[in-house]
Design an enzyme around this catalytic site. Structure first.
Site, PDB file in Angstrom:
ATOM      1  N   TYR A 169     -13.077  -1.108 -54.275  1.00 29.20           N
ATOM      2  CA  TYR A 169     -12.964   0.292 -54.729  1.00 29.20           C
ATOM      3  C   TYR A 169     -11.535   0.613 -55.183  1.00 29.20           C
ATOM      4  O   TYR A 169     -11.319   1.194 -56.251  1.00 29.20           O
ATOM      5  CB  TYR A 169     -13.397   1.193 -53.572  1.00 29.20           C
ATOM      6  CG  TYR A 169     -13.399   2.671 -53.848  1.00 29.20           C
ATOM      7  CD1 TYR A 169     -14.438   3.256 -54.572  1.00 29.20           C
ATOM      8  CD2 TYR A 169     -12.388   3.493 -53.351  1.00 29.20           C
ATOM      9  CE1 TYR A 169     -14.448   4.632 -54.809  1.00 29.20           C
ATOM     10  CE2 TYR A 169     -12.394   4.857 -53.579  1.00 29.20           C
ATOM     11  CZ  TYR A 169     -13.439   5.419 -54.305  1.00 29.20           C
ATOM     12  OH  TYR A 169     -13.445   6.778 -54.531  1.00 29.20           O
ATOM     13  N   LYS A 173     -10.304   1.731 -58.944  1.00 27.92           N
ATOM     14  CA  LYS A 173      -9.678   3.045 -59.127  1.00 27.92           C
ATOM     15  C   LYS A 173      -8.251   2.916 -59.662  1.00 27.92           C
ATOM     16  O   LYS A 173      -7.798   3.730 -60.455  1.00 27.92           O
ATOM     17  CB  LYS A 173      -9.706   3.839 -57.817  1.00 27.92           C
ATOM     18  CG  LYS A 173     -11.119   4.265 -57.397  1.00 27.92           C
ATOM     19  CD  LYS A 173     -11.734   5.193 -58.425  1.00 27.92           C
ATOM     20  CE  LYS A 173     -13.061   5.774 -57.971  1.00 27.92           C
ATOM     21  NZ  LYS A 173     -13.659   6.669 -58.984  1.00 27.92           N
TER      22      LYS A 173
END
Ligand SMILES: NC(=O)c1ccc[n+]([C@@H]2O[C@H](COP(=O)([O-])OP(=O)(O)OC[C@H]3O[C@@H](n4cnc5c(N)ncnc54)[C@H](O)[C@@H]3O)[C@@H](O)[C@H]2O)c1
Length: 310
Positions: A169, A173
């Site tokens: 993640y 991001k």
């Protein structure tokens, strides 16, 4: 409320619920025609449910419509752009908000999870922008007064701080920041802005946070009190004519607090003008000249666990 986005066409990915739904709702209230692009998947990206997108479109009302195909391929991105353009005759705003989570410590990592998270949280944003920006650019070229093109990438402070078990993640991001900068540069001449926003809000995702320590537990308790509407208002501002001069920036919104982040730039320098470095000379120089500029190894959950202003 003034309809400052009257007639604009917005695509918001992941707008079936959570922060995306709030953003879609706010853009619609400001007068935009909104395409709710959401496949209705679970937090890990499985079990698609098209009713999520359709229900959101009904709830928002106005002229909003749903697109429920999963956004993990260039073909799906092109189909979404065609759907928005065929339905409303143009596209002015793209908000890349859809994301999934597949958390695990790196030493227990599964490359399949890496592929899925990068595909949904980073590649899908690129696919959508690659499909939509030719249209945004053509609209700008056709009308020199056109100043409505807006791109907003929803990122996460996890990408800048890191967090336990979030290698997939956080990497996706952080990748969105590079995408934001490059796209902001590519689209600048066409007067189209591109910014990144790291949100804090209570959603089904916030509820699943497993605090790793007391500080993170405090973060969770406080995050659960944060409505997503504040993020939506800020995204609406970025889409407004009043934010024409704002591009390539990285913001965070936490309740009524709005932050601008610095972006990685050299903080300090050490240079050997006499000869090449050796391990021994580096060991001294790094400690003397660079160590005071090291970035603390803390997570975003610890950095943002203060009392929210809501
Ligand atoms: N909630 C927070 O505090 C927080 C913090 C940091 C970052 N974010 C970011 O904000 C955004 C929204 O988060 P949220 O908490 O509202 O999440 P959420 O899970 O509630 O909503 C995400 C939506 O995206 C949709 N989606 C996921 N993959 C998709 C795909 N491939 N195609 C189409 N739709 C897809 C899901 O169906 C879901 O409705 C995400 O980018 C998330 O990473 C949220």
């Amino acid at each position: 409320m003034t309809k400052s986005l009257h007639g604009r066409v917005a695509i918001v990915t992941g707008a079936g619920r959570g922060i995306g739904l709030s953003i879609a709702n706010a853009l619609s209230k400001a007068g935009a025609n909104v395409v709710i692009a959401d496949s209705g998947v679970s937090i890990d990206g499985t079990e698609p449910d098209p009713t999520i997108g359709h229900t959101a479109a009904e709830k928002i009302g106005g002229s909003s419509i749903a697109f429920t195909e999963g956004l993990t391929s260039p073909t799906a991105a092109k189909a979404l752009v065609d759907y928005a353009n065929d339905s409303f005759g143009r596209i002015d705003i793209v908000v890349n908000n859809a994301a999934i989570l597949r958390d695990s410590f790196i030493f227990k990592g599964d490359p399949t999870d890496w592929d899925s998270v990068i595909e949904t949280n980073l590649s899908a944003a690129y696919y959508l922008l690659a499909a939509a920006t030719p249209l945004l650019r053509a609209q700008s070229k056709a009308n020199k007064d056109y100043r409505n093109g807006r791109i907003v990438n929803i990122t996460s402070t996890a990408g800048f701080y890191g967090n336990f078990g979030q290698a997939t993640y956080a990497s996706a991001k952080a990748g969105l920041l590079g995408l934001t900068r490059a796209v902001a540069l590519d689209m600048a001449r066409a007067g189209i802005t591109c910014n990144a926003v790291a949100p804090f809000a209570t959603t089904r995702v916030t509820e699943t946070i497993q605090p790793a320590n007391e500080s993170q537990a405090k973060y969770k308790a406080r995050a659960l009190r944060l409505p997503a509407d504040h993020v939506a208002t800020f995204v609406t501002y970025l889409c407004d004519e009043k934010a024409q001069h704002v591009s390539g920036q990285l913001f965070a919104v936490r309740g009524r607090e709005v932050f601008i982040f610095n972006q990685p730039r050299p903080k300090a320098r050490t240079v050997n003008t006499e000869t090449d470095w050796s391990v021994d000379t580096l060991a001294v120089a790094v400690d003397e000249d660079l160590k005071s500029s090291f970035t603390a190894l803390e997570t975003d959950l610890e950095a943002f666990n203060t009392e929210p202003v809501i």
